[in-house]
Design an enzyme around this catalytic site. Structure first.
Site, PDB file in Angstrom:
ATOM      1  N   ARG A   1      -2.227  -2.680  -7.247  1.00 32.45           N
ATOM      2  CA  ARG A   1      -1.777  -3.421  -6.084  1.00 32.45           C
ATOM      3  C   ARG A   1      -0.823  -4.521  -6.548  1.00 32.45           C
ATOM      4  O   ARG A   1      -1.054  -5.183  -7.557  1.00 32.45           O
ATOM      5  CB  ARG A   1      -2.948  -4.033  -5.315  1.00 32.45           C
ATOM      6  CG  ARG A   1      -3.608  -3.070  -4.296  1.00 32.45           C
ATOM      7  CD  ARG A   1      -2.653  -2.608  -3.258  1.00 32.45           C
ATOM      8  NE  ARG A   1      -3.223  -1.818  -2.173  1.00 32.45           N
ATOM      9  CZ  ARG A   1      -3.219  -0.498  -2.131  1.00 32.45           C
ATOM     10  NH1 ARG A   1      -2.728   0.207  -3.144  1.00 32.45           N
ATOM     11  NH2 ARG A   1      -3.703   0.133  -1.075  1.00 32.45           N
TER      12      ARG A   1
ATOM     13  N   CYS B   1     -11.152   2.620  16.894  1.00 33.86           N
ATOM     14  CA  CYS B   1     -11.171   1.932  18.197  1.00 33.86           C
ATOM     15  C   CYS B   1      -9.983   2.444  19.008  1.00 33.86           C
ATOM     16  O   CYS B   1      -8.908   2.668  18.458  1.00 33.86           O
ATOM     17  CB  CYS B   1     -11.044   0.430  17.973  1.00 33.86           C
ATOM     18  SG  CYS B   1     -10.718  -0.528  19.474  1.00 33.86           S
TER      19      CYS B   1
ATOM     20  N   CYS C   1       0.858  -1.183   0.000  1.00 32.26           N
ATOM     21  CA  CYS C   1       0.000   0.000   0.000  1.00 32.26           C
ATOM     22  C   CYS C   1       0.896   1.234   0.000  1.00 32.26           C
ATOM     23  O   CYS C   1       2.008   1.208   0.559  1.00 32.26           O
ATOM     24  CB  CYS C   1      -0.892  -0.010   1.236  1.00 32.26           C
ATOM     25  SG  CYS C   1      -1.864   1.476   1.481  1.00 32.26           S
TER      26      CYS C   1
HETATM   27  N1  NDP Z   1      -7.514   6.894   5.126  1.00 34.27           N
HETATM   28  C1  NDP Z   1      -7.254   5.629   4.961  1.00 34.27           C
HETATM   29  O1  NDP Z   1      -7.811   4.774   5.664  1.00 34.27           O
HETATM   30  C2  NDP Z   1      -6.292   5.185   3.909  1.00 34.27           C
HETATM   31  C3  NDP Z   1      -5.564   6.116   3.205  1.00 34.27           C
HETATM   32  N2  NDP Z   1      -4.730   5.714   2.204  1.00 34.27           N
HETATM   33  C4  NDP Z   1      -4.077   6.783   1.439  1.00 34.27           C
HETATM   34  O2  NDP Z   1      -4.883   7.017   0.283  1.00 34.27           O
HETATM   35  C5  NDP Z   1      -4.077   7.529  -0.766  1.00 34.27           C
HETATM   36  C6  NDP Z   1      -4.302   6.711  -2.034  1.00 34.27           C
HETATM   37  O3  NDP Z   1      -3.788   5.409  -1.851  1.00 34.27           O
HETATM   38  P1  NDP Z   1      -3.466   4.539  -3.179  1.00 34.27           P
HETATM   39  O4  NDP Z   1      -4.677   4.479  -4.043  1.00 34.27           O
HETATM   40  O5  NDP Z   1      -2.830   3.256  -2.748  1.00 34.27           O
HETATM   41  O6  NDP Z   1      -2.364   5.503  -3.838  1.00 34.27           O
HETATM   42  P2  NDP Z   1      -1.904   5.679  -5.355  1.00 34.27           P
HETATM   43  O7  NDP Z   1      -0.649   6.490  -5.314  1.00 34.27           O
HETATM   44  O8  NDP Z   1      -1.917   4.374  -6.060  1.00 34.27           O
HETATM   45  O9  NDP Z   1      -3.050   6.587  -6.018  1.00 34.27           O
HETATM   46  C7  NDP Z   1      -2.990   7.969  -5.988  1.00 34.27           C
HETATM   47  C8  NDP Z   1      -3.430   8.437  -7.362  1.00 34.27           C
HETATM   48  O10 NDP Z   1      -3.599   9.859  -7.356  1.00 34.27           O
HETATM   49  C9  NDP Z   1      -3.022  10.391  -8.548  1.00 34.27           C
HETATM   50  N3  NDP Z   1      -2.709  11.807  -8.338  1.00 34.27           N
HETATM   51  C10 NDP Z   1      -1.593  12.325  -7.806  1.00 34.27           C
HETATM   52  N4  NDP Z   1      -1.706  13.676  -7.789  1.00 34.27           N
HETATM   53  C11 NDP Z   1      -2.911  13.984  -8.337  1.00 34.27           C
HETATM   54  C12 NDP Z   1      -3.601  15.198  -8.605  1.00 34.27           C
HETATM   55  N5  NDP Z   1      -3.039  16.367  -8.334  1.00 34.27           N
HETATM   56  N6  NDP Z   1      -4.839  15.145  -9.152  1.00 34.27           N
HETATM   57  C13 NDP Z   1      -5.394  13.949  -9.451  1.00 34.27           C
HETATM   58  N7  NDP Z   1      -4.784  12.758  -9.246  1.00 34.27           N
HETATM   59  C14 NDP Z   1      -3.563  12.793  -8.691  1.00 34.27           C
HETATM   60  C15 NDP Z   1      -1.815   9.504  -8.776  1.00 34.27           C
HETATM   61  O11 NDP Z   1      -1.382   9.601 -10.109  1.00 34.27           O
HETATM   62  P3  NDP Z   1       0.166   9.293 -10.409  1.00 34.27           P
HETATM   63  O12 NDP Z   1       0.307   7.809 -10.257  1.00 34.27           O
HETATM   64  O13 NDP Z   1       0.369   9.778 -11.799  1.00 34.27           O
HETATM   65  O14 NDP Z   1       0.936  10.070  -9.374  1.00 34.27           O
HETATM   66  C16 NDP Z   1      -2.393   8.120  -8.452  1.00 34.27           C
HETATM   67  O15 NDP Z   1      -3.014   7.582  -9.582  1.00 34.27           O
HETATM   68  C17 NDP Z   1      -2.638   7.502  -0.259  1.00 34.27           C
HETATM   69  O16 NDP Z   1      -2.346   8.784   0.283  1.00 34.27           O
HETATM   70  C18 NDP Z   1      -2.701   6.481   0.880  1.00 34.27           C
HETATM   71  O17 NDP Z   1      -1.685   6.694   1.843  1.00 34.27           O
HETATM   72  C19 NDP Z   1      -4.604   4.395   1.812  1.00 34.27           C
HETATM   73  C20 NDP Z   1      -5.326   3.440   2.494  1.00 34.27           C
HETATM   74  C21 NDP Z   1      -6.147   3.755   3.640  1.00 34.27           C
HETATM   75  N1  LIG Z   2       0.737   7.520  11.074  1.00 35.16           N
HETATM   76  C1  LIG Z   2       0.099   8.293  10.022  1.00 35.16           C
HETATM   77  C2  LIG Z   2      -1.370   7.867   9.909  1.00 35.16           C
HETATM   78  C3  LIG Z   2      -1.909   8.264   8.585  1.00 35.16           C
HETATM   79  C4  LIG Z   2      -3.315   7.797   8.352  1.00 35.16           C
HETATM   80  O1  LIG Z   2      -4.205   8.596   8.166  1.00 35.16           O
HETATM   81  N2  LIG Z   2      -3.535   6.478   8.336  1.00 35.16           N
HETATM   82  C5  LIG Z   2      -4.814   5.939   7.929  1.00 35.16           C
HETATM   83  C6  LIG Z   2      -4.615   4.575   7.329  1.00 35.16           C
HETATM   84  S1  LIG Z   2      -3.587   4.629   5.960  1.00 35.16           S
HETATM   85  C7  LIG Z   2      -3.576   3.024   5.450  1.00 35.16           C
HETATM   86  O2  LIG Z   2      -2.993   2.756   4.412  1.00 35.16           O
HETATM   87  C8  LIG Z   2      -5.787   5.796   9.057  1.00 35.16           C
HETATM   88  O3  LIG Z   2      -6.808   5.137   8.896  1.00 35.16           O
HETATM   89  N3  LIG Z   2      -5.512   6.349  10.191  1.00 35.16           N
HETATM   90  C9  LIG Z   2      -6.372   6.132  11.325  1.00 35.16           C
HETATM   91  C10 LIG Z   2      -5.498   5.875  12.507  1.00 35.16           C
HETATM   92  O4  LIG Z   2      -6.018   5.478  13.562  1.00 35.16           O
HETATM   93  O5  LIG Z   2      -4.272   6.073  12.323  1.00 35.16           O
HETATM   94  C11 LIG Z   2       0.194   9.774  10.306  1.00 35.16           C
HETATM   95  O6  LIG Z   2       0.322  10.124  11.476  1.00 35.16           O
HETATM   96  O7  LIG Z   2       0.129  10.541   9.319  1.00 35.16           O
HETATM   97 ZN    ZN Z   3      -2.937   0.973   3.425  1.00 34.54          ZN
HETATM   98 ZN    ZN Z   4     -12.664  -0.337  20.714  1.00 33.27          ZN
END
Ligand code: NDP
Ligand SMILES: N[C@@H](CCC(=O)N[C@@H](CSC=O)C(=O)NCC(=O)O)C(=O)O
Ligand code: ZN
Ligand code: ZN
Length: 379
Positions: A372, A113, A47
Protein backbone atom coordinates in the site's frame (compact mmCIF):
# COMPACT_ATOMS: atom_id res chain seq x y z
CA UNK A 1 -12.74 31.70 8.08
CA UNK A 2 -15.61 29.17 8.09
CA UNK A 3 -16.26 27.23 4.90
CA UNK A 4 -19.58 25.88 6.15
CA UNK A 5 -22.27 26.33 3.51
CA UNK A 6 -19.75 27.57 0.97
CA UNK A 7 -18.23 26.00 -2.12
CA UNK A 8 -14.62 25.03 -1.44
CA UNK A 9 -11.83 25.32 -3.99
CA UNK A 10 -9.12 22.69 -3.51
CA UNK A 11 -6.68 20.35 -5.25
CA UNK A 12 -7.64 16.94 -6.59
CA UNK A 13 -6.21 14.24 -8.84
CA UNK A 14 -8.70 14.03 -11.70
CA UNK A 15 -9.10 11.10 -14.10
CA UNK A 16 -10.25 12.86 -17.29
CA UNK A 17 -10.39 9.63 -19.33
CA UNK A 18 -9.66 5.93 -19.12
CA UNK A 19 -6.09 4.87 -19.70
CA UNK A 20 -4.67 8.35 -19.12
CA UNK A 21 -2.65 9.45 -16.06
CA UNK A 22 -4.37 11.39 -13.29
CA UNK A 23 -4.12 15.16 -13.61
CA UNK A 24 -3.61 17.49 -10.63
CA UNK A 25 -6.35 20.09 -10.88
CA UNK A 26 -8.04 22.87 -8.93
CA UNK A 27 -11.64 21.80 -8.42
CA UNK A 28 -14.69 23.10 -6.58
CA UNK A 29 -16.56 21.04 -4.00
CA UNK A 30 -20.12 22.12 -3.19
CA UNK A 31 -21.52 22.06 0.34
CA UNK A 32 -23.16 18.84 1.59
CA UNK A 33 -26.88 18.60 0.88
CA UNK A 34 -29.41 16.87 3.16
CA UNK A 35 -28.07 13.57 4.57
CA UNK A 36 -24.56 14.31 3.25
CA UNK A 37 -21.17 14.95 4.88
CA UNK A 38 -18.26 17.00 3.53
CA UNK A 39 -14.87 15.63 4.58
CA UNK A 40 -11.42 17.18 4.52
CA UNK A 41 -9.41 14.23 3.24
CA UNK A 42 -6.02 14.10 4.99
CA UNK A 43 -4.72 10.74 3.71
CA UNK A 44 -5.69 8.18 1.12
CA UNK A 45 -4.14 4.85 0.19
CA UNK A 46 -4.05 3.54 -3.36
CA UNK A 47 -5.89 0.30 -4.13
CA UNK A 48 -5.67 -1.86 -7.23
CA UNK A 49 -9.33 -1.21 -7.83
CA UNK A 50 -8.49 2.45 -8.48
CA UNK A 51 -6.00 1.23 -11.08
CA UNK A 52 -8.61 -1.21 -12.44
CA UNK A 53 -11.16 1.56 -13.01
CA UNK A 54 -8.61 4.01 -14.43
CA UNK A 55 -7.54 1.33 -16.93
CA UNK A 56 -11.03 1.24 -18.46
CA UNK A 57 -11.67 -2.40 -17.46
CA UNK A 58 -14.42 -1.43 -14.97
CA UNK A 59 -17.87 -1.83 -16.53
CA UNK A 60 -19.09 0.88 -14.15
CA UNK A 61 -16.14 3.12 -14.94
CA UNK A 62 -17.24 6.59 -16.10
CA UNK A 63 -15.20 9.74 -16.68
CA UNK A 64 -14.21 12.43 -15.82
CA UNK A 65 -14.08 11.25 -12.24
CA UNK A 66 -12.37 11.75 -8.88
CA UNK A 67 -11.16 8.27 -7.93
CA UNK A 68 -9.98 7.02 -4.53
CA UNK A 69 -11.84 4.99 -1.89
CA UNK A 70 -9.38 4.12 0.89
CA UNK A 71 -9.20 7.40 2.77
CA UNK A 72 -9.20 9.11 6.15
CA UNK A 73 -10.07 12.65 7.12
CA UNK A 74 -11.99 15.09 9.29
CA UNK A 75 -15.63 16.19 8.96
CA UNK A 76 -15.67 19.79 7.64
CA UNK A 77 -19.45 20.22 7.56
CA UNK A 78 -22.67 18.24 7.64
CA UNK A 79 -25.99 18.58 5.85
CA UNK A 80 -29.44 18.56 7.40
CA UNK A 81 -30.38 15.17 8.85
CA UNK A 82 -26.86 14.05 9.72
CA UNK A 83 -26.66 12.86 13.33
CA UNK A 84 -24.03 10.10 13.50
CA UNK A 85 -20.99 12.29 12.74
CA UNK A 86 -20.21 15.90 13.66
CA UNK A 87 -17.82 18.60 12.54
CA UNK A 88 -14.27 17.73 13.61
CA UNK A 89 -14.79 13.96 13.82
CA UNK A 90 -12.05 11.74 12.43
CA UNK A 91 -13.74 9.58 9.78
CA UNK A 92 -13.22 6.87 7.18
CA UNK A 93 -15.41 6.98 4.04
CA UNK A 94 -17.16 3.68 3.22
CA UNK A 95 -17.57 2.39 -0.31
CA UNK A 96 -19.97 -0.16 1.08
CA UNK A 97 -22.61 1.95 2.78
CA UNK A 98 -24.67 0.89 5.80
CA UNK A 99 -28.07 2.57 6.13
CA UNK A 100 -29.42 0.04 8.65
CA UNK A 101 -32.92 0.34 7.11
CA UNK A 102 -32.91 -1.21 3.64
CA UNK A 103 -33.82 -4.82 2.76
CA UNK A 104 -30.14 -5.72 2.67
CA UNK A 105 -29.14 -4.04 5.95
CA UNK A 106 -32.10 -5.57 7.81
CA UNK A 107 -31.71 -9.05 6.30
CA UNK A 108 -28.95 -10.13 8.67
CA UNK A 109 -27.49 -11.97 5.66
CA UNK A 110 -25.18 -9.45 4.01
CA UNK A 111 -23.13 -6.29 4.50
CA UNK A 112 -24.18 -5.04 1.06
CA UNK A 113 -26.46 -2.01 1.45
CA UNK A 114 -28.94 -0.87 -1.19
CA UNK A 115 -29.49 2.69 -0.01
CA UNK A 116 -27.03 4.49 -2.31
CA UNK A 117 -25.51 1.73 -4.48
CA UNK A 118 -27.47 2.53 -7.67
CA UNK A 119 -26.52 6.22 -7.75
CA UNK A 120 -23.01 5.38 -6.48
CA UNK A 121 -22.53 3.11 -9.49
CA UNK A 122 -23.42 6.03 -11.76
CA UNK A 123 -20.90 8.32 -10.03
CA UNK A 124 -23.42 10.68 -8.50
CA UNK A 125 -24.82 11.50 -5.08
CA UNK A 126 -28.19 10.00 -4.02
CA UNK A 127 -30.03 12.98 -5.54
CA UNK A 128 -28.47 12.20 -8.93
CA UNK A 129 -26.09 15.16 -9.02
CA UNK A 130 -22.38 15.74 -8.43
CA UNK A 131 -20.66 18.01 -5.86
CA UNK A 132 -17.48 18.33 -7.95
CA UNK A 133 -16.63 20.71 -10.83
CA UNK A 134 -13.43 21.48 -12.68
CA UNK A 135 -12.95 24.02 -15.49
CA UNK A 136 -16.74 24.31 -15.73
CA UNK A 137 -17.19 20.56 -16.20
CA UNK A 138 -18.94 18.29 -13.72
CA UNK A 139 -16.74 15.54 -12.30
CA UNK A 140 -18.21 12.21 -11.23
CA UNK A 141 -17.88 10.64 -7.78
CA UNK A 142 -16.27 7.21 -7.31
CA UNK A 143 -17.43 4.31 -5.13
CA UNK A 144 -19.24 6.88 -3.02
CA UNK A 145 -15.89 8.11 -1.66
CA UNK A 146 -13.66 10.04 -4.12
CA UNK A 147 -10.73 10.34 -1.73
CA UNK A 148 -8.31 11.68 -4.35
CA UNK A 149 -9.65 15.17 -3.60
CA UNK A 150 -8.66 17.35 -0.62
CA UNK A 151 -12.37 17.67 0.08
CA UNK A 152 -15.09 15.17 -0.76
CA UNK A 153 -18.81 14.77 -0.10
CA UNK A 154 -20.35 11.43 0.86
CA UNK A 155 -23.73 10.11 1.95
CA UNK A 156 -24.24 9.93 5.72
CA UNK A 157 -24.58 6.17 5.18
CA UNK A 158 -21.08 6.05 3.67
CA UNK A 159 -18.96 7.35 6.52
CA UNK A 160 -17.94 6.20 9.99
CA UNK A 161 -16.36 8.14 12.84
CA UNK A 162 -13.29 6.57 14.46
CA UNK A 163 -11.31 7.35 17.59
CA UNK A 164 -8.74 10.12 17.28
CA UNK A 165 -6.26 7.73 18.94
CA UNK A 166 -5.85 5.99 15.55
CA UNK A 167 -3.55 7.90 13.15
CA UNK A 168 -5.49 8.58 9.94
CA UNK A 169 -2.47 7.80 7.74
CA UNK A 170 -2.77 4.23 9.03
CA UNK A 171 -6.52 3.89 9.70
CA UNK A 172 -7.28 4.85 6.08
CA UNK A 173 -6.19 1.33 5.04
CA UNK A 174 -9.26 0.02 6.85
CA UNK A 175 -11.33 1.85 4.23
CA UNK A 176 -10.72 -1.01 1.83
CA UNK A 177 -7.91 -3.53 1.50
CA UNK A 178 -7.25 -4.57 5.08
CA UNK A 179 -10.90 -4.77 6.11
CA UNK A 180 -11.63 -6.67 2.90
CA UNK A 181 -9.02 -9.36 3.48
CA UNK A 182 -9.27 -9.70 7.24
CA UNK A 183 -13.08 -9.71 7.09
CA UNK A 184 -13.17 -12.24 4.25
CA UNK A 185 -11.36 -14.72 6.51
CA UNK A 186 -13.05 -13.90 9.81
CA UNK A 187 -16.56 -13.02 8.63
CA UNK A 188 -17.42 -14.18 5.12
CA UNK A 189 -15.55 -17.52 5.33
CA UNK A 190 -15.63 -17.57 9.13
CA UNK A 191 -12.52 -19.75 9.32
CA UNK A 192 -12.56 -21.99 12.38
CA UNK A 193 -9.61 -23.10 14.51
CA UNK A 194 -7.80 -26.08 13.01
CA UNK A 195 -9.12 -25.57 9.48
CA UNK A 196 -6.78 -25.46 6.49
CA UNK A 197 -6.58 -22.39 4.24
CA UNK A 198 -4.88 -21.33 1.04
CA UNK A 199 -4.67 -17.75 -0.22
CA UNK A 200 -3.93 -16.99 -3.88
CA UNK A 201 -2.44 -13.54 -4.40
CA UNK A 202 -0.40 -11.85 -1.68
CA UNK A 203 -1.04 -8.18 -2.13
CA UNK A 204 -2.44 -6.17 0.76
CA UNK A 205 -5.78 -7.95 0.45
CA UNK A 206 -4.32 -11.46 0.37
CA UNK A 207 -1.95 -10.72 3.24
CA UNK A 208 -4.89 -9.43 5.27
CA UNK A 209 -6.65 -12.74 4.57
CA UNK A 210 -3.50 -14.45 5.91
CA UNK A 211 -3.76 -12.30 9.02
CA UNK A 212 -7.41 -13.24 9.46
CA UNK A 213 -6.77 -16.96 9.00
CA UNK A 214 -3.93 -16.81 11.52
CA UNK A 215 -6.13 -14.88 13.95
CA UNK A 216 -8.70 -17.67 13.62
CA UNK A 217 -5.99 -20.25 14.42
CA UNK A 218 -6.15 -22.05 11.07
CA UNK A 219 -3.91 -25.13 11.12
CA UNK A 220 -2.45 -24.38 7.65
CA UNK A 221 -2.18 -20.95 5.98
CA UNK A 222 -0.72 -21.68 2.56
CA UNK A 223 0.29 -18.47 0.78
CA UNK A 224 0.47 -18.60 -3.02
CA UNK A 225 1.93 -15.98 -5.33
CA UNK A 226 3.77 -15.83 -8.65
CA UNK A 227 6.09 -13.25 -7.10
CA UNK A 228 8.72 -14.82 -4.80
CA UNK A 229 9.19 -11.41 -3.22
CA UNK A 230 5.86 -11.84 -1.43
CA UNK A 231 7.03 -14.88 0.59
CA UNK A 232 8.73 -12.85 3.31
CA UNK A 233 5.63 -10.71 3.83
CA UNK A 234 3.40 -13.79 3.94
CA UNK A 235 5.55 -15.50 6.56
CA UNK A 236 5.72 -12.26 8.56
CA UNK A 237 1.92 -12.29 8.64
CA UNK A 238 2.00 -15.90 9.87
CA UNK A 239 1.67 -18.05 6.74
CA UNK A 240 2.77 -21.66 7.35
CA UNK A 241 3.74 -22.32 3.73
CA UNK A 242 4.57 -20.41 0.54
CA UNK A 243 4.21 -21.70 -3.02
CA UNK A 244 5.09 -20.01 -6.29
CA UNK A 245 2.97 -21.85 -8.88
CA UNK A 246 5.47 -20.87 -11.60
CA UNK A 247 8.16 -22.92 -9.88
CA UNK A 248 6.20 -26.20 -9.71
CA UNK A 249 7.47 -28.95 -12.00
CA UNK A 250 5.23 -31.73 -13.33
CA UNK A 251 2.43 -30.73 -10.98
CA UNK A 252 -0.33 -28.12 -11.10
CA UNK A 253 -0.96 -25.88 -8.09
CA UNK A 254 -4.26 -27.72 -7.58
CA UNK A 255 -2.51 -31.11 -7.51
CA UNK A 256 0.16 -29.74 -5.18
CA UNK A 257 -2.39 -28.34 -2.73
CA UNK A 258 -4.48 -31.51 -2.72
CA UNK A 259 -1.34 -33.53 -2.07
CA UNK A 260 -0.22 -31.20 0.75
CA UNK A 261 -3.55 -31.31 2.56
CA UNK A 262 -4.74 -34.90 2.20
CA UNK A 263 -7.49 -34.17 -0.30
CA UNK A 264 -7.85 -30.42 -0.44
CA UNK A 265 -8.41 -27.24 1.61
CA UNK A 266 -11.24 -26.36 3.96
CA UNK A 267 -11.00 -22.78 2.64
CA UNK A 268 -9.37 -21.09 -0.33
CA UNK A 269 -9.38 -17.41 -1.31
CA UNK A 270 -8.76 -15.63 -4.60
CA UNK A 271 -7.10 -12.25 -4.16
CA UNK A 272 -5.80 -11.88 -7.73
CA UNK A 273 -8.84 -11.03 -9.87
CA UNK A 274 -7.67 -13.70 -12.36
CA UNK A 275 -10.56 -15.96 -13.33
CA UNK A 276 -8.23 -18.89 -13.99
CA UNK A 277 -6.86 -18.56 -10.46
CA UNK A 278 -10.43 -18.48 -9.18
CA UNK A 279 -11.00 -21.86 -10.81
CA UNK A 280 -7.77 -23.22 -9.32
CA UNK A 281 -8.83 -21.99 -5.90
CA UNK A 282 -12.20 -23.73 -6.13
CA UNK A 283 -10.79 -26.99 -7.43
CA UNK A 284 -8.19 -27.07 -4.65
CA UNK A 285 -11.00 -27.20 -2.07
CA UNK A 286 -11.73 -30.44 -0.22
CA UNK A 287 -14.49 -32.63 -1.69
CA UNK A 288 -17.63 -32.56 0.42
CA UNK A 289 -17.04 -29.35 2.33
CA UNK A 290 -14.36 -27.03 0.93
CA UNK A 291 -15.39 -23.37 0.41
CA UNK A 292 -13.69 -20.98 -2.00
CA UNK A 293 -14.15 -17.22 -1.54
CA UNK A 294 -13.63 -14.85 -4.43
CA UNK A 295 -12.35 -11.39 -3.47
CA UNK A 296 -10.46 -10.41 -6.62
CA UNK A 297 -12.07 -8.06 -9.13
CA UNK A 298 -12.11 -9.33 -12.69
CA UNK A 299 -12.29 -7.15 -15.79
CA UNK A 300 -15.51 -6.56 -17.71
CA UNK A 301 -16.47 -9.63 -19.73
CA UNK A 302 -14.40 -12.09 -17.72
CA UNK A 303 -16.32 -15.11 -16.41
CA UNK A 304 -15.52 -17.99 -14.09
CA UNK A 305 -16.00 -21.62 -15.07
CA UNK A 306 -15.64 -25.09 -13.61
CA UNK A 307 -17.25 -28.49 -14.05
CA UNK A 308 -20.63 -28.53 -12.19
CA UNK A 309 -19.38 -31.80 -10.73
CA UNK A 310 -17.00 -29.78 -8.55
CA UNK A 311 -20.04 -28.26 -6.83
CA UNK A 312 -22.20 -31.39 -7.01
CA UNK A 313 -19.50 -33.11 -4.95
CA UNK A 314 -19.77 -30.60 -2.16
CA UNK A 315 -17.42 -27.70 -2.91
CA UNK A 316 -18.93 -24.22 -2.47
CA UNK A 317 -18.08 -21.00 -4.32
CA UNK A 318 -18.85 -17.62 -2.73
CA UNK A 319 -17.75 -13.99 -2.94
CA UNK A 320 -16.86 -11.31 -0.45
CA UNK A 321 -17.28 -7.54 -0.67
CA UNK A 322 -15.46 -5.37 1.91
CA UNK A 323 -14.85 -8.57 3.85
CA UNK A 324 -18.51 -8.92 4.73
CA UNK A 325 -17.97 -6.07 7.17
CA UNK A 326 -20.72 -3.57 8.05
CA UNK A 327 -18.61 -0.40 8.04
CA UNK A 328 -20.56 1.90 10.34
CA UNK A 329 -21.18 -0.87 12.90
CA UNK A 330 -17.97 -2.89 12.72
CA UNK A 331 -15.06 -0.80 11.40
CA UNK A 332 -14.53 0.94 14.78
CA UNK A 333 -13.97 -2.53 16.26
CA UNK A 334 -11.21 -3.16 13.75
CA UNK A 335 -9.66 0.17 14.77
CA UNK A 336 -9.74 -1.05 18.37
CA UNK A 337 -8.08 -4.32 17.30
CA UNK A 338 -5.37 -2.25 15.58
CA UNK A 339 -4.80 -0.10 18.66
CA UNK A 340 -4.69 -3.24 20.82
CA UNK A 341 -2.02 -4.74 18.54
CA UNK A 342 -4.28 -7.57 17.38
CA UNK A 343 -4.46 -6.32 13.77
CA UNK A 344 -1.42 -4.93 12.03
CA UNK A 345 -1.74 -2.04 9.58
CA UNK A 346 1.66 -0.30 9.60
CA UNK A 347 3.40 -3.33 8.00
CA UNK A 348 1.31 -2.88 4.85
CA UNK A 349 2.44 0.69 4.20
CA UNK A 350 5.48 0.16 2.02
CA UNK A 351 5.43 3.50 0.20
CA UNK A 352 4.37 7.10 0.77
CA UNK A 353 3.79 9.99 -1.60
CA UNK A 354 1.93 13.28 -1.83
CA UNK A 355 -1.11 14.41 -3.79
CA UNK A 356 1.12 16.40 -6.11
CA UNK A 357 3.04 13.20 -6.90
CA UNK A 358 0.16 10.69 -6.75
CA UNK A 359 1.08 9.24 -10.12
CA UNK A 360 4.34 8.05 -8.54
CA UNK A 361 2.13 6.09 -6.16
CA UNK A 362 0.41 4.40 -9.06
CA UNK A 363 3.81 3.39 -10.42
CA UNK A 364 4.79 1.98 -7.03
CA UNK A 365 1.56 -0.07 -6.95
CA UNK A 366 2.25 -1.48 -10.42
CA UNK A 367 5.82 -2.45 -9.50
CA UNK A 368 4.83 -5.61 -7.62
CA UNK A 369 6.97 -4.43 -4.70
CA UNK A 370 4.33 -2.24 -3.09
CA UNK A 371 1.54 -3.36 -0.77
CA UNK A 372 0.00 0.00 0.00
CA UNK A 373 1.14 3.55 -0.80
CA UNK A 374 -0.31 6.24 1.45
CA UNK A 375 -0.82 9.71 -0.05
CA UNK A 376 -0.48 12.85 2.09
CA UNK A 377 -3.30 14.95 0.65
CA UNK A 378 -2.05 18.19 2.15
CA UNK A 379 0.91 18.51 -0.20
N1 NDP B 1 -14.00 -7.68 -3.17
C1 NDP B 1 -13.55 -6.62 -2.56
O1 NDP B 1 -14.21 -6.08 -1.66
C2 NDP B 1 -12.21 -6.05 -2.92
C3 NDP B 1 -11.52 -6.56 -3.99
N2 NDP B 1 -10.27 -6.08 -4.28
C4 NDP B 1 -9.57 -6.75 -5.38
O2 NDP B 1 -8.73 -7.75 -4.79
C5 NDP B 1 -7.61 -7.99 -5.63
C6 NDP B 1 -6.33 -7.89 -4.81
O3 NDP B 1 -6.13 -6.55 -4.41
P1 NDP B 1 -4.63 -6.11 -3.98
O4 NDP B 1 -4.13 -7.03 -2.92
O5 NDP B 1 -4.64 -4.64 -3.71
O6 NDP B 1 -3.88 -6.41 -5.37
P2 NDP B 1 -2.35 -6.75 -5.68
O7 NDP B 1 -2.20 -6.63 -7.16
O8 NDP B 1 -1.46 -5.98 -4.78
O9 NDP B 1 -2.20 -8.30 -5.30
C7 NDP B 1 -2.46 -9.30 -6.22
C8 NDP B 1 -1.36 -10.33 -6.03
O10 NDP B 1 -1.66 -11.51 -6.79
C9 NDP B 1 -0.48 -11.94 -7.45
N3 NDP B 1 -0.84 -12.77 -8.60
C10 NDP B 1 -1.14 -12.36 -9.84
N4 NDP B 1 -1.43 -13.44 -10.61
C11 NDP B 1 -1.29 -14.54 -9.81
C12 NDP B 1 -1.44 -15.94 -10.01
N5 NDP B 1 -1.75 -16.42 -11.21
N6 NDP B 1 -1.25 -16.78 -8.97
C13 NDP B 1 -0.90 -16.28 -7.76
N7 NDP B 1 -0.71 -14.96 -7.51
C14 NDP B 1 -0.92 -14.12 -8.53
C15 NDP B 1 0.22 -10.65 -7.81
O11 NDP B 1 1.58 -10.88 -8.07
P3 NDP B 1 2.34 -9.85 -9.04
O12 NDP B 1 2.50 -8.59 -8.23
O13 NDP B 1 3.62 -10.52 -9.36
O14 NDP B 1 1.43 -9.68 -10.22
C16 NDP B 1 0.01 -9.83 -6.52
O15 NDP B 1 1.01 -10.13 -5.59
C17 NDP B 1 -7.70 -6.99 -6.77
O16 NDP B 1 -8.36 -7.62 -7.86
C18 NDP B 1 -8.61 -5.90 -6.20
O17 NDP B 1 -9.29 -5.18 -7.21
C19 NDP B 1 -9.63 -5.13 -3.51
C20 NDP B 1 -10.30 -4.61 -2.43
C21 NDP B 1 -11.66 -4.97 -2.10
N1 LIG C 1 -17.52 -1.58 -10.53
C1 LIG C 1 -16.84 -2.86 -10.42
C2 LIG C 1 -17.05 -3.41 -9.00
C3 LIG C 1 -16.01 -4.43 -8.70
C4 LIG C 1 -16.08 -4.96 -7.30
O1 LIG C 1 -16.29 -6.13 -7.10
N2 LIG C 1 -15.89 -4.09 -6.30
C5 LIG C 1 -15.75 -4.54 -4.94
C6 LIG C 1 -14.89 -3.58 -4.17
S1 LIG C 1 -13.33 -3.45 -4.86
C7 LIG C 1 -12.55 -2.38 -3.81
O2 LIG C 1 -11.37 -2.16 -3.99
C8 LIG C 1 -17.06 -4.65 -4.21
O3 LIG C 1 -17.06 -4.78 -2.99
N3 LIG C 1 -18.16 -4.56 -4.88
C9 LIG C 1 -19.42 -4.54 -4.20
C10 LIG C 1 -20.26 -3.48 -4.83
O4 LIG C 1 -21.33 -3.16 -4.29
O5 LIG C 1 -19.79 -2.98 -5.88
C11 LIG C 1 -17.34 -3.84 -11.45
O6 LIG C 1 -18.48 -3.67 -11.89
O7 LIG C 1 -16.57 -4.76 -11.78
ZN1 ZN D 1 -10.10 -1.08 -2.82
ZN1 ZN E 1 -28.84 -0.38 3.77
Amino acid sequence: MSTVGKTITCQAAVAWEAGKPLSLEEITVDPPQKDEVRIKVLYTALCHTDIFTLSGDDPEGAFPVVLGHEGGGVVESIGEGVTDVKVGDHVVPLYTAECRQCKFCTSGKTNLCGAVRATQGKGVMPDGTSRFKCKGKELLHFMGCSTFSQYTVVSKHSVVAITEKAPLDKACLLGCGLTTGYGAATKTANVQAGETTAIFGLGAVGLAVVQGAVARKASRVIAIDTNDGKESWARKMGATDFINPMKLEGQSIVEKLIEMTDGGLDHTFDCTGNVNVMRQALEACHKGWGVSTIIGVAAAGKEISTRPFQLVTGRKWQGSAFGGVKGRSELPGLVDDYLAGKLSIDDYITHNTTLSEISKGFEYMKSGECLRCVVDMSK
